[in-house]
Design a protein around this motif. Structure first.
Motif, short mmCIF file in Angstrom:
data_model
loop_
_atom_site.label_atom_id
_atom_site.label_comp_id
_atom_site.label_asym_id
_atom_site.label_seq_id
_atom_site.Cartn_x
_atom_site.Cartn_y
_atom_site.Cartn_z
N UNK A 9 65.76 99.51 103.88
CA UNK A 9 65.12 98.40 104.58
C UNK A 9 65.81 98.15 105.91
N UNK A 10 67.14 98.17 105.91
CA UNK A 10 67.91 97.86 107.12
C UNK A 10 67.67 98.90 108.21
N UNK A 11 67.67 100.18 107.85
CA UNK A 11 67.46 101.24 108.85
C UNK A 11 66.09 101.11 109.50
N UNK A 12 65.06 100.93 108.68
CA UNK A 12 63.71 100.80 109.23
C UNK A 12 63.59 99.56 110.10
N UNK A 13 64.31 98.51 109.72
CA UNK A 13 64.26 97.25 110.45
C UNK A 13 64.95 97.37 111.81
N UNK A 14 66.15 97.95 111.83
CA UNK A 14 66.92 98.07 113.06
C UNK A 14 66.30 99.07 114.04
N UNK A 15 65.72 100.14 113.51
CA UNK A 15 65.17 101.19 114.37
C UNK A 15 64.02 100.70 115.22
N UNK A 16 63.37 99.63 114.82
CA UNK A 16 62.19 99.16 115.55
C UNK A 16 62.48 97.99 116.49
N UNK A 17 63.76 97.66 116.65
CA UNK A 17 64.12 96.58 117.56
C UNK A 17 63.89 96.98 119.01
N UNK A 18 64.11 98.26 119.33
CA UNK A 18 64.03 98.70 120.72
C UNK A 18 62.73 99.44 121.01
N UNK A 19 62.11 100.03 120.03
CA UNK A 19 60.94 100.87 120.26
C UNK A 19 59.72 100.04 120.64
N UNK A 20 58.55 100.43 120.19
CA UNK A 20 57.30 99.80 120.62
C UNK A 20 57.07 98.43 120.02
N UNK A 21 57.74 98.11 118.91
CA UNK A 21 57.47 96.84 118.21
C UNK A 21 57.70 95.62 119.10
N UNK A 22 58.88 95.47 119.77
CA UNK A 22 59.05 94.26 120.59
C UNK A 22 58.06 94.18 121.75
N UNK A 23 57.67 95.30 122.31
CA UNK A 23 56.70 95.26 123.41
C UNK A 23 55.35 94.74 122.92
#
Length: 370
Positions: A9-23
Motif C-alpha cells: 500500500x505504501x509503495x503504491x501510495x508514495x509513487x503517485x505523489x509526483x506523477x500524474x495524480x497531483x496534476x
C-alpha cells in the motif's frame, strides 16, 4: 495482517505523489476535487478491506491459482490478460513519468530512450526474482527511505513558505460536485492492496484484518491525500498551481534544510522518488510477469534446461517501453494516464464480482453432500 501487506500500500501510495495524480487533482481544485478525494478515500478503504479479507481465506494462493481452480478456462485466460495489461500499464506510467522528470531536472542532454533503458536494465533483473525476494527488496529500500519521507513531510508543513490561506481558500470548494477524474486518480494511488493477486502466495498463514489495522490504513491514505493535494497548493498558490508541470518538484525546491548535508530538499526528494519509483515498477511488473506466465508458457523455449519464456516477456516490455517513450510527450502521458485512471472503477467492480464468484464456488465445495 502481515507487515508486507502495508508495504504494498505504501509503495503504491508514495509513487503517485509526483506523477500524474497531483496534476489531475489540482486541475480539478475548483471542480469538486476535495469531495472526490473524500469519496475515493472511503471507497478505497472498503475495497482494501474486502480484498484483504478475500485473500485471507485462501492463504498461499494467488488469483491465477484461484481462477484455475474455480472458473472455466475460457474465463480465466481473458481475465488474466486484462489483469496483465492493467499491471503493466501501471508500471509503464511510472517509468515514463519519472524518465521525463529526470530528463527535465537532472539529465537534460540525455535522450529519453537512454534514460528509460538504464531504468529497464535494473528493473529487468528484479522482476524475475521470486515474490518473496521482491518483498524483501521492497522492505529493505523502504526502511532506509521512510525516515526521509517523514523529514520532508514535517519540513513541508512547518516551513515558512507554506501559506495556509491558499489551503483555506481551496477548502471553500468542498461542497462542489465530485469530479470523476480526481476520484479515479486518487482511487488508483490507494489501490496497492490489489497486488495481493500475486503476493498472497507468500502469505501462507491465515490472518485477518482488524478494525485497528483498517484504521491505520485509513490514516495513511488520509495523510497521503492531504499531502499530495494541499502542500503544493500552499507553496505555489491556489490560482497558478495548475500551470506547473510537476507541482511537487517545484514545492520541494522551495524548501531548505539549513543544517543538513544537502541544503536543497529538491535533490533529496528526487533521490527518494527514484527509489520509490523503482519499487513501484518492480512491484507492478513482477505481478504482470507472474500473470503472463499463467497464460503463455513455451515449454520448448529452453536453453541449458532453463526456460526462456520470461526473458521473452521482458523483451516485449523493453520494446513497448522504448516505443512509447519515443512517441509520447509529457502532455500526452498525463492525458493517457488520466484515461487509464478513468477505467479503474469498472475494473474494480469487475474484480470484486470475480472475488464474490470464487468465494461462492469455494463455499459450495465445502458444503458436505447429504
Amino acid at each position: 495482517m502481515n507487515r508486507y501487506f502495508y508495504y504494498l500500500i505504501i509503495v503504491n501510495m508514495l509513487a503517485n505523489i509526483v506523477a500524474s495524480v497531483p496534476r489531475i487533482l489540482l486541475d480539478a481544485r475548483e471542480k469538486g476535487a476535495i469531495a472526490s478525494m473524500i469519496l475515493a478515500l472511503i471507497i478505497a478503504s472498503m475495497v482494501t478491506y474486502i480484498t484483504a479479507s478475500f485473500f485471507n481465506k485462501f492463504p498461499g494462493k494467488g488469483l491465477p491459482e484461484l481462477l484455475k481452480e474455480y472458473t472455466p478456462k475460457w474465463v480465466t485466460i481473458p481475465l488474466l490478460m486484462i489483469l496483465t495489461f492493467g499491471w503493466f500499464s501501471s508500471g509503464l506510467t511510472t517509468l515514463i513519468n519519472y524518465s521525463f522528470l529526470l530528463k527535465r531536472f537532472l539529465t537534460p542532454d540525455m535522450s529519453i530512450q537512454w534514460i528509460v533503458s538504464i531504468f529497464l536494465c535494473f528493473i529487468s533483473f528484479g522482476i524475475l526474482m521470486s515474490s518473496k525476494s521482491v518483498l524483501y527488496t521492497i522492505e529493505t529500500v523502504l526502511v532506509f527511505n521512510i525516515p526521509l519521507v517523514f523529514i520532508i513531510m514535517i519540513k513541508a508543513y512547518t516551513s515558512e513558505g507554506m501559506e495556509w490561506d491558499f489551503i483555506k481558500k481551496s477548502a471553500m470548494y468542498i461542497y462542489h460536485t465530485p469530479s470523476y477524474s480526481a476520484f479515479s486518480a486518487f482511487l488508483f494511488s490507494a489501490a496497492g492492496a490489489g497486488n495481493l493477486i500475486i503476493f498472497n502466495r507468500v502469505f501462507t498463514k491465515k490472518q485477518r484484518i482488524t478494525w485497528l489495522q483498517l484504521g491505520l490504513i485509513f490514516f495513511m491514505l488520509t495523510g497521503s491525500l492531504a499531502t499530495t493535494y494541499f502542500v503544493p497548493m500552499g507553496y505555489n498558490g491556489f490560482e497558478s498551481v495548475d500551470r506547473i508541470v510537476y507541482p511537487w518538484i517545484r514545492t520541494s525546491d522551495a524548501m531548505r534544510l539549513d543544517f543538513g548535508f544537502v541544503e536543497r530538499v529538491l535533490f533529496i526528494f528526487l533521490m527518494l522518488y527514484l527509489a520509490v519509483s523503482f519499487l513501484s515498477i518492480l512491484m507492478h511488473w513482477h505481478v504482470a510477469i507472474e500473470l503472463l506466465k499463467k497464460v503463455i508458457w513455451l515449454k520448448w523455449f529452453k536453453w541449458k534446461k532453463r526456460n526462456l519464456t520470461p526473458y521473452l516477456f521482458i523483451g516485449v516490455f523493453w520494446f513497448i517501453s522504448l516505443q512509447t517513450s519515443s512517441h509520447l510527450t509529457e502532455y500526452q502521458v498525463t492525458l493517457y494516464t488520466g484515461y487509464f485512471f478513468n477505467g479503474l472503477l469498472a475494473f474494480l467492480i469487475s474484480a470484486l464480482l470475480v472475488f464474490w464468484f470464487i468465494k461462492r464456488r469455494a463455499q459450495a465445495r465445502e458444503v458436505p453432500k447429504p
